[in-house]
Scaffold this motif. Structure first.
Motif, short mmCIF file in Angstrom:
data_model
loop_
_atom_site.label_atom_id
_atom_site.label_comp_id
_atom_site.label_asym_id
_atom_site.label_seq_id
_atom_site.Cartn_x
_atom_site.Cartn_y
_atom_site.Cartn_z
N ARG A 1 4.62 32.69 96.09
CA ARG A 1 4.55 33.76 97.09
C ARG A 1 4.94 33.25 98.47
O ARG A 1 5.66 33.94 99.22
N GLU A 2 4.47 32.05 98.84
CA GLU A 2 4.74 31.54 100.18
C GLU A 2 6.20 31.10 100.35
O GLU A 2 6.70 31.05 101.47
N SER A 3 6.85 30.77 99.24
CA SER A 3 8.24 30.30 99.33
C SER A 3 9.23 31.40 98.97
O SER A 3 10.40 31.11 98.68
N GLU A 4 8.77 32.66 98.99
CA GLU A 4 9.63 33.76 98.56
C GLU A 4 10.94 33.80 99.33
O GLU A 4 11.99 34.13 98.79
N ILE B 1 0.20 27.30 92.00
CA ILE B 1 1.60 27.64 91.71
C ILE B 1 1.90 29.06 92.18
O ILE B 1 2.97 29.34 92.74
N GLU B 2 0.94 29.98 91.96
CA GLU B 2 1.13 31.36 92.42
C GLU B 2 1.30 31.40 93.94
O GLU B 2 2.18 32.10 94.47
N GLN C 1 16.02 38.04 91.89
CA GLN C 1 14.94 39.02 91.84
C GLN C 1 14.29 39.06 90.45
O GLN C 1 13.06 39.11 90.31
N ILE C 2 15.11 39.01 89.42
CA ILE C 2 14.59 39.07 88.05
C ILE C 2 13.82 37.80 87.71
O ILE C 2 12.73 37.85 87.13
N PHE C 3 14.36 36.65 88.07
CA PHE C 3 13.68 35.38 87.80
C PHE C 3 12.36 35.29 88.57
O PHE C 3 11.35 34.83 88.02
N TYR C 4 12.38 35.73 89.82
CA TYR C 4 11.16 35.66 90.64
C TYR C 4 10.08 36.54 90.04
O TYR C 4 8.93 36.13 89.90
N ASN C 5 10.46 37.76 89.69
CA ASN C 5 9.50 38.69 89.12
C ASN C 5 8.95 38.18 87.79
O ASN C 5 7.75 38.28 87.52
N ALA C 6 9.83 37.60 86.96
CA ALA C 6 9.40 37.09 85.65
C ALA C 6 8.42 35.93 85.80
O ALA C 6 7.41 35.86 85.09
N ALA C 7 8.71 35.00 86.73
CA ALA C 7 7.83 33.85 86.92
C ALA C 7 6.45 34.29 87.40
O ALA C 7 5.42 33.83 86.89
#
Length: 493
Positions: free
Chosen positions: A318-321, A313-314, A255-261
């Motif tokens: 989002r699509e690979s969440e 990339i964005e 969750q932290i890595f995803y949010n940071a990226a």
């Protein structure tokens, strides 16, 4: 007699340095960039909190289910959920502290950032990169906190399990009931993990292996071997509890890595948008001139391509969440970090292109001065001194005439290397003029350029025929050149 005299010329290195460093200051026009970045960070903080809320709801549900367990695992499970709840509270506190530190850092740098934007683009970028690096360190420290806390909790958990095993040893008098109760409870916990955790994503195959252990326990009970069933169930529960802690830890880190990226990427896209237009100041003091620099125009669409790459990339993130792994997020974050300097390169390219364009016009002025001393006049400055295709990125074309009907068209064409141009002097004579005279005129022009910070680095090239495609200035002005797609669409709009 007509012909072309051509040479490649370079601006002296000392002059190039002056142009690039002293007299070409870039400034961002978007004064609200710090506030926009702060908004993105705030949205990122809220989104992370929303992502962590389901973890609390999941724990509450599991805690209610733990109260219904039949064996001594109930008390151990309740103690486990108490530890998990405490860990989540400490994580939330660490996140809030990290967020506050990040926000305080950005707010404290707002004035410096605004001053840097006033001073120039390079200072602005340098400060933004410094702030971003500090924020990345905060995320890394947060993940380190998670690792350390989970290590401590797992050690406490294992100690509690050892105490449970001692109690189970004392309760073996009713072995069959004990074995069945343990099996039922472990089955309940297995189903919880299967239902509530993304085990196939963060620990593929591990839960399925434990399913086989549970089936083996059931077979032992049916075969009348409760001692083996109890031992197997205990081992299965230990492995199941460890897996649950592992999944909890990996999910929080994800969750932290995803949010940071995502947050880093959105900040970079915002910075791109804020620097679509810059102000460039050429010269100093009263002689300085300011130009509006449309970065995408001067880089032939490079800024748009860069933003599209970032948005791709964005979209990918989002699509690979639901499937992207923590390792893949790390690779994406590194990709974003590698792309970060590209914005500075693109803006620098735009700055160089507008300086080169101004340089071509200055060379044309010097040529016009020399030709005027030879009796040539610029009849109409609006139509006879233009950029090809009315595109300032292209060649500068200058046409002068003398009293006898002779015409000279000078074409200053850009080369890839900054400061290098091809100067082509084309004579169109209605009255015969010998080749020697034309060559002398060309030499005089190049000698004058050489005296004014221009290096002549190629021999004079002589061609019998001038470049006819540049004779008609109306056609030169209206010429359709190879422009980026967005420029064509804009002109049609």
């Amino acid at each position: 007699m007509s012909g072309e005299k051509c040479r490649f010329v370079n601006v002296e290195q000392q002059e190039l340095r002056r142009l690039r460093e002293q007299d070409s200051r870039l400034r961002s026009l978007q004064r609200d960039l710090p506030e926009r970045l702060n908004t993105i960070r705030e949205e990122g903080r809220r989104e992370l909190q929303q992502r962590l809320e389901p973890l609390e709801q999941r724990s509450q549900q599991q805690e209610q289910e733990a109260k219904k367990l039949k064996s001594n695992l109930a008390s151990l499970e309740l103690e486990t959920h108490r530890r998990m709840q405490q860990q989540r509270k400490e994580l939330q506190k660490a996140i809030r502290e990290s967020e506050a530190k990040q926000q305080q850092a950005l707010e404290s740098e707002v004035q410096r950032l605004e001053n840097a934007m006033q001073d120039g683009f390079s200072q602005q970028r340098s400060l933004l990169l410094e702030i971003t690096a500090e924020q990345r360190q905060e995320y890394l420290a947060l993940n380190q906190h998670i690792d350390e806390k989970f290590t401590q909790l797992i050690a406490e958990e294992r100690q509690s399990r050892q105490q449970l095993q001692q109690r189970l040893e004392q309760e073996k008098q009713d072995k069959n009931k004990l074995a069945q109760d343990l099996l039922d409870d472990v089955e309940t916990i297995w189903q919880q993990v299967d239902r509530d955790y993304q085990h196939q994503r963060f620990a593929p195959g591990k839960l399925a292996n434990l399913r086989r252990e549970i089936d083996l326990t059931r077979n032992n009970i049916q075969a009348g071997v409760p001692e083996a069933a109890i031992a197997t169930t205990q081992q299965t529960y230990v492995a199941l509890a460890d897996l649950r802690w592992e999944l909890q830890q990996k999910e929080q880190q994800w969750q932290i890595f995803y949010n940071a990226a995502l947050e880093d990427l959105q900040c970079l896209i915002t910075e791109v948008q804020a620097n679509r237009e810059c102000q460039i100041e050429i010269g100093t003091g009263d002689e300085s001139e300011k130009f509006l620099l449309e970065v995408d125009y001067w880089t032939n669409g490079s800024l748009n391509q860069y933003e599209q790459q970032l948005r791709q990339i964005e979209t990918q993130i989002r699509e690979s969440e639901l499937s992207v792994t923590t390792e893949e997020l790390g690779q994406i974050s590194q990709q974003i970090e590698n792309l970060r300097p590209r914005l500075g390169e693109i803006v620098e390219q735009a700055r160089v292109e507008i300086l080169s364009s101004q340089l071509r016009a200055e060379i044309a002025d010097k040529v016009a001065d020399v030709l005027s001393k030879m009796g040539y006049l610029l009849i109409n400055p609006q139509t006879d001194a233009i950029y090809e295709g009315e595109d300032q990125r292209q060649a500068y074309v200058l046409k002068l005439q003398d009293a006898n009907g002779g015409e000279v068209v000078t074409i200053i064409s850009p080369e890839k290397e900054f400061g290098k141009n091809q100067v082509s002097i084309n004579s169109f004579g209605k009255i015969l003029q010998d080749e020697t005279a034309q060559k002398q005129n060309a030499d005089a022009i190049f000698q004058t350029l050489a005296l004014d910070s221009i290096e002549i680095n190629s021999p004079l090239e002589c061609n019998d025929s001038p470049r006819q495609e540049y004779y008609d200035m109306d056609k030169v002005r209206q010429r359709q050149l190879n422009k980026p797609v967005q420029d064509i669409e804009a002109s049609q709009g």
